[in-house]
Design a protein around this motif. Structure first.
Motif, PDB file in Angstrom:
ATOM      1  N   TYR A   1       0.787  -0.981   0.080  1.00  0.00           N
ATOM      2  CA  TYR A   1      -0.172  -0.165  -0.139  1.00  0.00           C
ATOM      3  C   TYR A   1       0.759   1.285  -0.004  1.00  0.00           C
ATOM      4  O   TYR A   1       2.053   1.077   0.560  1.00  0.00           O
ATOM      5  CB  TYR A   1      -0.956   0.122   1.269  1.00  0.00           C
ATOM      6  CG  TYR A   1      -1.766  -1.161   1.183  1.00  0.00           C
ATOM      7  CD1 TYR A   1      -3.013  -1.070   0.585  1.00  0.00           C
ATOM      8  CD2 TYR A   1      -1.780  -2.391   2.072  1.00  0.00           C
ATOM      9  CE1 TYR A   1      -3.905  -1.866   0.574  1.00  0.00           C
ATOM     10  CE2 TYR A   1      -2.643  -3.153   2.048  1.00  0.00           C
ATOM     11  CZ  TYR A   1      -3.691  -3.198   1.515  1.00  0.00           C
ATOM     12  OH  TYR A   1      -4.673  -4.111   1.361  1.00  0.00           O
TER      13      TYR A   1
ATOM     14  N   GLU B   1       0.624   5.610   0.309  1.00  0.00           N
ATOM     15  CA  GLU B   1      -0.010   6.723   0.925  1.00  0.00           C
ATOM     16  C   GLU B   1       0.497   7.815   0.287  1.00  0.00           C
ATOM     17  O   GLU B   1       1.663   8.449   0.364  1.00  0.00           O
ATOM     18  CB  GLU B   1       0.041   6.806   2.346  1.00  0.00           C
ATOM     19  CG  GLU B   1      -0.824   8.132   2.979  1.00  0.00           C
ATOM     20  CD  GLU B   1      -0.712   8.398   4.487  1.00  0.00           C
ATOM     21  OE1 GLU B   1      -0.294   9.231   4.816  1.00  0.00           O
ATOM     22  OE2 GLU B   1      -1.292   7.425   5.039  1.00  0.00           O
TER      23      GLU B   1
ATOM     24  N   CYS C   1      -4.756   9.661  -0.249  1.00  0.00           N
ATOM     25  CA  CYS C   1      -5.022   8.247  -0.942  1.00  0.00           C
ATOM     26  C   CYS C   1      -4.246   7.338  -0.399  1.00  0.00           C
ATOM     27  O   CYS C   1      -2.835   7.495  -0.551  1.00  0.00           O
ATOM     28  CB  CYS C   1      -4.947   8.599  -2.227  1.00  0.00           C
ATOM     29  SG  CYS C   1      -5.784  10.225  -3.145  1.00  0.00           S
TER      30      CYS C   1
ATOM     31  N   VAL D   1      -3.724   3.617  -1.443  1.00  0.00           N
ATOM     32  CA  VAL D   1      -4.044   2.386  -2.583  1.00  0.00           C
ATOM     33  C   VAL D   1      -3.147   1.327  -2.489  1.00  0.00           C
ATOM     34  O   VAL D   1      -2.007   1.429  -2.103  1.00  0.00           O
ATOM     35  CB  VAL D   1      -3.807   3.458  -3.973  1.00  0.00           C
ATOM     36  CG1 VAL D   1      -2.408   3.910  -4.105  1.00  0.00           C
ATOM     37  CG2 VAL D   1      -4.431   2.524  -5.086  1.00  0.00           C
TER      38      VAL D   1
ATOM     39  N   GLU E   1      -7.877  -2.413  -3.242  1.00  0.00           N
ATOM     40  CA  GLU E   1      -8.556  -1.608  -2.511  1.00  0.00           C
ATOM     41  C   GLU E   1      -8.020  -0.062  -2.142  1.00  0.00           C
ATOM     42  O   GLU E   1      -6.887  -0.142  -2.488  1.00  0.00           O
ATOM     43  CB  GLU E   1      -8.898  -2.185  -1.014  1.00  0.00           C
ATOM     44  CG  GLU E   1      -7.657  -2.426  -0.288  1.00  0.00           C
ATOM     45  CD  GLU E   1      -8.073  -3.208   1.061  1.00  0.00           C
ATOM     46  OE1 GLU E   1      -9.335  -3.217   1.565  1.00  0.00           O
ATOM     47  OE2 GLU E   1      -7.143  -4.039   1.545  1.00  0.00           O
ATOM     48  N   TRP E   2      -8.730   0.934  -2.007  1.00  0.00           N
ATOM     49  CA  TRP E   2      -8.478   2.132  -1.611  1.00  0.00           C
ATOM     50  C   TRP E   2      -9.185   2.993  -0.464  1.00  0.00           C
ATOM     51  O   TRP E   2     -10.309   2.572  -0.473  1.00  0.00           O
ATOM     52  CB  TRP E   2      -8.302   3.033  -2.996  1.00  0.00           C
ATOM     53  CG  TRP E   2      -9.735   3.009  -3.831  1.00  0.00           C
ATOM     54  CD1 TRP E   2      -9.764   2.103  -4.893  1.00  0.00           C
ATOM     55  CD2 TRP E   2     -10.656   3.747  -3.648  1.00  0.00           C
ATOM     56  NE1 TRP E   2     -11.382   2.584  -5.413  1.00  0.00           N
ATOM     57  CE2 TRP E   2     -11.697   3.523  -4.680  1.00  0.00           C
ATOM     58  CE3 TRP E   2     -10.998   4.797  -2.811  1.00  0.00           C
ATOM     59  CZ2 TRP E   2     -12.975   4.090  -4.762  1.00  0.00           C
ATOM     60  CZ3 TRP E   2     -12.534   5.436  -2.993  1.00  0.00           C
ATOM     61  CH2 TRP E   2     -13.235   5.167  -3.639  1.00  0.00           C
ATOM     62  N   ARG E   3      -8.732   4.063  -0.332  1.00  0.00           N
ATOM     63  CA  ARG E   3      -9.235   4.770   0.658  1.00  0.00           C
ATOM     64  C   ARG E   3      -8.786   6.340   0.371  1.00  0.00           C
ATOM     65  O   ARG E   3      -7.693   6.648   0.271  1.00  0.00           O
ATOM     66  CB  ARG E   3      -8.860   4.590   2.100  1.00  0.00           C
ATOM     67  CG  ARG E   3      -9.830   5.439   3.220  1.00  0.00           C
ATOM     68  CD  ARG E   3      -9.174   5.035   4.612  1.00  0.00           C
ATOM     69  NE  ARG E   3      -9.934   5.555   5.741  1.00  0.00           N
ATOM     70  CZ  ARG E   3      -9.614   6.766   6.378  1.00  0.00           C
ATOM     71  NH1 ARG E   3      -8.846   7.478   5.880  1.00  0.00           N
ATOM     72  NH2 ARG E   3     -10.793   7.019   7.527  1.00  0.00           N
TER      73      ARG E   3
ATOM     74  N   TRP F   1      -9.005   9.926  -7.281  1.00  0.00           N
ATOM     75  CA  TRP F   1      -9.304   8.712  -7.790  1.00  0.00           C
ATOM     76  C   TRP F   1      -8.650   8.142  -8.845  1.00  0.00           C
ATOM     77  O   TRP F   1      -7.777   7.202  -9.194  1.00  0.00           O
ATOM     78  CB  TRP F   1     -10.716   8.075  -7.803  1.00  0.00           C
ATOM     79  CG  TRP F   1     -10.752   6.565  -8.073  1.00  0.00           C
ATOM     80  CD1 TRP F   1     -10.784   5.656  -7.448  1.00  0.00           C
ATOM     81  CD2 TRP F   1     -11.164   6.352  -9.492  1.00  0.00           C
ATOM     82  NE1 TRP F   1     -11.004   4.480  -8.241  1.00  0.00           N
ATOM     83  CE2 TRP F   1     -11.291   4.913  -9.467  1.00  0.00           C
ATOM     84  CE3 TRP F   1     -11.439   7.084 -10.640  1.00  0.00           C
ATOM     85  CZ2 TRP F   1     -11.784   4.293 -10.578  1.00  0.00           C
ATOM     86  CZ3 TRP F   1     -11.736   6.342 -11.868  1.00  0.00           C
ATOM     87  CH2 TRP F   1     -11.881   4.865 -11.897  1.00  0.00           C
TER      88      TRP F   1
ATOM     89  N   CYS G   1      -5.647   5.890  -7.969  1.00  0.00           N
ATOM     90  CA  CYS G   1      -6.604   4.694  -7.641  1.00  0.00           C
ATOM     91  C   CYS G   1      -7.210   3.904  -8.851  1.00  0.00           C
ATOM     92  O   CYS G   1      -7.857   2.844  -8.624  1.00  0.00           O
ATOM     93  CB  CYS G   1      -7.612   4.837  -6.521  1.00  0.00           C
ATOM     94  SG  CYS G   1      -6.907   5.660  -5.044  1.00  0.00           S
TER      95      CYS G   1
END
Length: 432
Positions: free
Chosen positions: A72, A74, A104, A106, A110-112, A188, A192
């Motif tokens: 992941y 950030e 973000c 990623v 999945e992502w946030r 996004w 992402c």
């Protein structure tokens, strides 16, 4: 028992195999000596031990190996959006660009995304592999009338009444698109969207639209070049209007069926074909964790009306402030808060039910759709909803077309049969 080692040794000799010294196998001749007393030669004992070692080495890879941990990253970025151009919209054109930040996290699946796009609120979007969960929290009170009229903020409600409330939207999105507005669609797209873009032939919703509230959000084809790595983020992207896609765009199940969208279903698409509507480009990029991320990027949304494509409508620039390694992203739920949920997993095609609403306390994740309480809520919403006029009109059109088609086929068969019968009557009889 004595024949097996001999057979192995004979095959090795026949293939020209060289026997390894006992010292390389960690074998002590003194320890193997008792085997010779049993009538087994020393070399044969080495062959047996070598065979056992080989079997063990062969079987070791069959044991399950620990899986590699998911990676992941950030990314913190700042995005500045210029207001719409004069003549393009009724929005106040004297407004100055206001930058907002997005964080973000990623991975490949999945992502946030967390943004401060709301002046008095916090927005969090989390994709769990099936649904996009959106969290909205009011974080401060804004009492200045000028700010309240010009800032991106929610409806005016006493802060004391909503400071402990978390608004949650649950939206099905198996392909991982946030289906939001510019504040989340642009971050996004930049960081992402790789998994989404990996599917060939998939249309791209207009990033600067409020996607689920615009009738033609899904009426675009895209031409995209991506970075050549596992993540596959876009380097350049152009969106063009497509009248073919526009015909089905208004019926997309991801749209919320407001009157504007229902009315659009009753008319032909008001879009030109193959007009440039959006452009995204990367100016600088970097490689992190084996993935390519943009450092500086820009985007332009073009005004498109029924007759032709116009000039730029909205423009923006993005700059990355930091990139670092990250752990698995947390979901959007905040423990200790009261949640007001709009659950869009519950939708009816026959009636105008796009979602159900309910409240909860201390939710840590979404409830399953077969939950009895949610099912009762959906049944109640369904029984009180009206039928979609557009769906009825579409059904009537289908029935009319079907009737005309069946009538035409019947008349064609009837006419053909009459002609055949007339030809049989007028043809000369053969003499016997």
């Amino acid at each position: 028992m004595r024949n097996l080692p001999t057979t192995v040794r004979t095959m090795q000799q026949r293939e020209g195999a060289v026997q390894p010294p006992a010292s390389l196998l960690g074998v002590d001749r003194k320890k193997v000596a008792p085997l010779s007393k049993l009538g087994i030669p020393f070399r044969m004992a080495v062959d047996v031990l070598a065979g056992i070692v080989g079997v063990l080495i062969f079987c070791l890879p069959l044991r399950p190996l620990p899986a590699f941990a998911q990676r992941y990253a950030e990314i913190t970025c700042e995005i500045e959006v210029s207001p719409p151009r004069a003549g393009q919209t009724k929005t106040n054109t004297n407004a100055q660009p206001r930058p907002f930040r997005a964080i973000c996290i990623v991975g490949t699946n999945e992502w946030r995304i967390e943004t401060d796009y709301l002046l008095n609120g916090k927005l969090v979007y989390f994709f769990d592999g099936t649904n996009v969960i959106t969290s909205t929290q009011i974080t401060m009170d804004i009492s200045n009338p000028y700010q309240a009229s010009s800032a991106n903020q929610l409806v005016s409600v006493p802060f004391s009444e909503i400071k402990d409330i978390q608004a949650i939207d649950i939206v099905p999105s198996p392909d991982g698109h946030p289906l939001g507005d510019l504040s989340v669609n642009i971050p996004w797209l930049a960081f992402c969207s790789g998994n989404f873009l990996s599917s060939a032939g998939r249309g791209m919703p207009l990033p600067t639209a409020v996607i689920r509230h615009e009738p033609y959000s899904f009426a675009y084809d895209h031409r995209t070049q991506t970075f050549e790595d596992q993540l596959g983020l876009p380097r350049t992207m152009e969106l063009f209007t497509s009248r073919e896609r526009a015909k089905g765009a208004v019926w997309d199940r991801r749209l919320v069926r407001y009157p504007r969208i229902e009315n659009a279903k009753l008319h032909d698409p008001s879009l030109p074909d193959n007009a440039l509507a959006f452009r995204y480009f990367v100016d600088e990029s970097t490689n992190f964790l084996g993935w390519n991320f943009p450092l500086k990027f820009g985007f332009v949304s073009y005004h498109v009306n029924q007759q032709h494509a116009g000039g730029p409508s909205i423009e923006g620039r993005g700059t990355v402030l930091s990139i670092r390694d990250s752990s698995k992203p947390s979901n959007a739920f905040v423990p200790g808060m009261r949640q007001v949920v709009a659950d869009y997993r519950f939708r009816s095609d026959k009636r105008l039910v796009d979602s159900i609403s309910y409240t909860a306390s201390n939710m840590v994740g979404i409830l399953p759709t077969n939950d009895p309480h949610l099912q009762r809520n959906f049944s109640k919403a369904y029984s009180g909803a009206r039928t979609s006029k557009a769906s009825v009109a579409n059904l009537v059109r289908v029935l009319i077309v079907t009737c005309f088609t069946m009538t035409a086929v019947f008349l064609g068969v009837l006419i053909r049969g009459c002609k055949k019968h007339r030809n049989n009557q007028t043809s000369p009889k053969q003499e016997h």
